[in-house]
Design a protein around this motif. Structure first.
Motif, PDB file in Angstrom:
ATOM      1  N   SER A 173     -48.526  19.383   7.649  1.00 20.81           N
ATOM      2  CA  SER A 173     -48.818  20.270   6.524  1.00 20.81           C
ATOM      3  C   SER A 173     -50.080  19.840   5.757  1.00 20.81           C
ATOM      4  O   SER A 173     -50.366  20.368   4.694  1.00 20.81           O
ATOM      5  CB  SER A 173     -47.625  20.320   5.564  1.00 20.81           C
ATOM      6  OG  SER A 173     -47.448  19.060   4.951  1.00 20.81           O
ATOM      7  N   MET A 174     -50.819  18.829   6.305  1.00 22.86           N
ATOM      8  CA  MET A 174     -52.076  18.400   5.661  1.00 22.86           C
ATOM      9  C   MET A 174     -53.241  18.914   6.500  1.00 22.86           C
ATOM     10  O   MET A 174     -53.158  18.952   7.726  1.00 22.86           O
ATOM     11  CB  MET A 174     -52.144  16.866   5.581  1.00 22.86           C
ATOM     12  CG  MET A 174     -51.096  16.258   4.665  1.00 22.86           C
ATOM     13  SD  MET A 174     -50.829  14.509   5.015  1.00 22.86           S
ATOM     14  CE  MET A 174     -51.851  13.721   3.801  1.00 22.86           C
ATOM     15  N   ASP A 175     -54.366  19.294   5.846  1.00 20.63           N
ATOM     16  CA  ASP A 175     -55.522  19.721   6.645  1.00 20.63           C
ATOM     17  C   ASP A 175     -56.265  18.493   7.192  1.00 20.63           C
ATOM     18  O   ASP A 175     -55.963  17.353   6.816  1.00 20.63           O
ATOM     19  CB  ASP A 175     -56.448  20.650   5.846  1.00 20.63           C
ATOM     20  CG  ASP A 175     -57.098  19.950   4.666  1.00 20.63           C
ATOM     21  OD1 ASP A 175     -57.168  18.709   4.674  1.00 20.63           O
ATOM     22  OD2 ASP A 175     -57.537  20.647   3.736  1.00 20.63           O
ATOM     23  N   ASP A 176     -57.212  18.734   8.094  1.00 22.21           N
ATOM     24  CA  ASP A 176     -57.880  17.630   8.783  1.00 22.21           C
ATOM     25  C   ASP A 176     -58.547  16.664   7.805  1.00 22.21           C
ATOM     26  O   ASP A 176     -58.417  15.441   7.922  1.00 22.21           O
ATOM     27  CB  ASP A 176     -58.950  18.163   9.757  1.00 22.21           C
ATOM     28  CG  ASP A 176     -58.316  18.851  10.964  1.00 22.21           C
ATOM     29  OD1 ASP A 176     -57.066  18.861  11.056  1.00 22.21           O
ATOM     30  OD2 ASP A 176     -59.076  19.379  11.807  1.00 22.21           O
ATOM     31  N   THR A 177     -59.265  17.231   6.823  1.00 25.87           N
ATOM     32  CA  THR A 177     -59.964  16.359   5.874  1.00 25.87           C
ATOM     33  C   THR A 177     -58.959  15.581   5.033  1.00 25.87           C
ATOM     34  O   THR A 177     -59.127  14.375   4.808  1.00 25.87           O
ATOM     35  CB  THR A 177     -60.898  17.190   4.959  1.00 25.87           C
ATOM     36  OG1 THR A 177     -61.729  17.990   5.795  1.00 25.87           O
ATOM     37  CG2 THR A 177     -61.755  16.304   4.087  1.00 25.87           C
ATOM     38  N   GLY A 178     -57.902  16.254   4.595  1.00 22.98           N
ATOM     39  CA  GLY A 178     -56.872  15.585   3.800  1.00 22.98           C
ATOM     40  C   GLY A 178     -56.251  14.422   4.573  1.00 22.98           C
ATOM     41  O   GLY A 178     -56.029  13.335   4.025  1.00 22.98           O
ATOM     42  N   LEU A 179     -56.032  14.630   5.866  1.00 25.40           N
ATOM     43  CA  LEU A 179     -55.452  13.569   6.695  1.00 25.40           C
ATOM     44  C   LEU A 179     -56.435  12.416   6.894  1.00 25.40           C
ATOM     45  O   LEU A 179     -56.046  11.244   6.901  1.00 25.40           O
ATOM     46  CB  LEU A 179     -55.083  14.144   8.064  1.00 25.40           C
ATOM     47  CG  LEU A 179     -53.599  14.360   8.320  1.00 25.40           C
ATOM     48  CD1 LEU A 179     -53.370  14.890   9.726  1.00 25.40           C
ATOM     49  CD2 LEU A 179     -52.813  13.067   8.134  1.00 25.40           C
ATOM     50  N   LEU A 180     -57.715  12.764   7.030  1.00 22.83           N
ATOM     51  CA  LEU A 180     -58.738  11.726   7.189  1.00 22.83           C
ATOM     52  C   LEU A 180     -58.787  10.844   5.932  1.00 22.83           C
ATOM     53  O   LEU A 180     -58.784   9.612   6.023  1.00 22.83           O
ATOM     54  CB  LEU A 180     -60.106  12.377   7.435  1.00 22.83           C
ATOM     55  CG  LEU A 180     -61.261  11.403   7.643  1.00 22.83           C
ATOM     56  CD1 LEU A 180     -61.152  10.707   8.995  1.00 22.83           C
ATOM     57  CD2 LEU A 180     -62.617  12.113   7.523  1.00 22.83           C
ATOM     58  N   ILE A 181     -58.808  11.487   4.767  1.00 30.30           N
ATOM     59  CA  ILE A 181     -58.853  10.738   3.505  1.00 30.30           C
ATOM     60  C   ILE A 181     -57.602   9.863   3.379  1.00 30.30           C
ATOM     61  O   ILE A 181     -57.686   8.693   2.995  1.00 30.30           O
ATOM     62  CB  ILE A 181     -58.917  11.717   2.302  1.00 30.30           C
ATOM     63  CG1 ILE A 181     -60.145  12.617   2.400  1.00 30.30           C
ATOM     64  CG2 ILE A 181     -58.860  10.968   0.974  1.00 30.30           C
ATOM     65  CD1 ILE A 181     -61.440  12.001   1.997  1.00 30.30           C
TER      66      ILE A 181
END
Ligand code: HEC
Ligand code: HEC
Length: 393
Positions: A173-181
């Motif tokens: 449920s997290m977007d790619d950038t959110g997961l990267l951060i």
């Protein structure tokens, strides 16, 4: 009259120089103050308000898992420990880092990295978590992408379980950038635990603070002479000061900055451009301390001509174990470093303001003493053992 004044001054000088009870026999009052400024150790554990999972045990465990996880790299072959090897003091022993290609800079040991203010030799990052994203994306290092890191995390049940524990949200449920951060913040939480242990210098410093002559006498005499050079005629502690042995700033000490592949490494100059231009800096939306003090230092940093060729003043804790030295690994051992300061080529100092540095012209005995002192900045922490199982508890 003049002669009388001179005699009085000389007498006063003798009185002032007489050791007070709480001082080591060789150290005067000003010297004592300078030595005490390099402690106490260890400091309070690092805590980063810009990272909401800083200090949390589950985040530290996830960060440790990720630090050694090769699947985060583009071709699945390389993890952080490829260059930051715990058995080599979280560095690699090479002059310059080697990833998908040879890099331009030396791999810093990660000891006490959580206590720093700027990250990278040029300070191109203003938080430990944003610095930790760089190698994941950099083509010459791990060569991955946000999409790929996200896919690896979402596809692994154990990692997904840990992300849910730490961030309260499933990776799906997290977007790619959110997961990267989130990945950067967990990696940072783990690296904050890499605090070096106490050293013979710390024992001496604390003995000095409490006036314990017997404990002070256990500090080797050659190291004590080297310490006096360090805080005295060497002016080393103008920059290498405080418990970390760095003022956290940038300076030019005349290390050549031409790159092996052509061009120059402008150090802090490029670092300031990078930090101001980064979407992941502390002024951006991913800082968990919006409106807090963490934004101030980035807001106030300004590009100046003098920054060209400046590099971060490195901490000297465990320095004897982390050869080779300098931002480009150009100096092989501590003897070469001391020779650099001793025979300094002043024409090479290109930034203004570095007027503190003069060739020291140390003799062989003084050189040995300074090296002996630097060697007392190493701890005896037992080798790192991975603490975290691969399966999510
Ligand atoms: C290919 C080698 C390599 C890999 C892989 C690598 N690093 Fe680094 N690391 C370096 C080099 C070289 C620097 C210095 C970069 C600079 O000054 O711009 C550095 C700098 C750092 C710093 C800043 C340290 C300081 O004292 O300022 C941190 C933190 C760090 N790396 C963490 C990581 C993490 C976390 C990973 C894995 C996600 C990683 N590194 C993977 C080579 C590597
Ligand atoms: C003007 C500030 C300044 C002074 C004074 C200074 N240093 Fe440094 N020192 C630095 C900077 C900046 C670097 C990194 C330079 C680079 O990488 O190009 C450095 C690097 C080092 C390193 C290498 C550390 C590593 O991990 O690569 C050692 C060891 C060191 N200094 C010891 C000393 C000693 C001993 C003295 C006194 C003789 C001294 N320094 C004086 C700023 C200073």
């Amino acid at each position: 009259m003049r002669a009388l004044l001179a005699t009085l001054a000389a007498a006063a000088g003798i009185l002032l120089a007489a050791p007070a009870v709480a001082q080591a026999p060789m150290l005067g009052e000003a010297e004592t103050r300078r030595v005490l400024a390099h402690g106490p150790w260890p400091p309070a554990p690092p805590h980063d308000p810009s990272n909401r999972v800083s200090g949390q045990p589950a985040a530290i465990a996830l960060g440790e898992r990720l630090f050694f996880d090769r699947r985060l790299s583009g071709d699945g072959a390389m993890a952080c420990d490829w260059c930051h090897d715990p058995a080599r003091d979280w560095s690699d022993g090479f002059a310059r880092g080697v990833g998908k290609a040879t890099l331009d800079r030396n791999t810093p040991a990660l000891w006490n990295v959580g206590l720093q203010r700027w990250f990278g030799w040029g300070g191109g990052h203003d938080s430990l978590w944003s610095q930790s994203l760089r190698p994941l994306l950099e083509p010459r290092e791990m060569g991955g992408s946000a999409a790929q890191v996200a896919a690896r995390v979402r596809g692994d049940a154990d990692l997904a379980c840990r992300y849910r524990q730490v961030f309260g949200q499933a990776p799906s449920s997290m977007d790619d950038t959110g997961l990267l951060i989130a990945t950067g913040k967990a990696l940072a939480a783990f690296q904050e635990t890499l605090v070096s242990g106490r050293t013979p210098f710390d024992d001496f410093r604390d003995a000095l603070a409490r006036g314990d002559a017997a404990a002070m006498a256990r500090y080797p005499q050659d190291a004590l002479r080297g310490l006096r050079i360090f805080i005295g005629k060497g002016s080393c502690s103008t920059c290498h000061v405080g418990p970390l042995f760095t003022n956290g700033e940038f300076a030019d000490i005349g290390v050549p900055f031409f790159l092996a592949r052509g061009g120059v490494d402008s150090g802090r100059h490029e670092g300031i451009r990078q930090v101001r231009g980064s979407a992941f800096n502390l002024l951006g939306p991913y800082n968990d301390d919006p409106g807090g003090a963490t934004r101030l230092r980035t807001r106030h940093v300004e590009l100046q001509h003098r920054n060209f060729g400046e590099f971060k003043v490195p901490s000297l804790r465990n320095v004897a174990r982390t050869a080779p030295y300098m931002h480009n690994g150009a100096l092989a051992d501590l003897r070469d470093v001391v020779r650099h300061y001793s025979e300094l080529n002043e024409d090479r100092l290109h930034a203004d303001g570095e007027r503190i540095l003069k060739p020291l012209r140390l003799d062989a005995g003084e050189t040995d003493d300074l090296i002996a002192f630097l060697s007392t900045l190493s701890d005896t922490t037992p080798p790192f053992r991975r603490r975290v199982a691969d399966t999510c508890p």
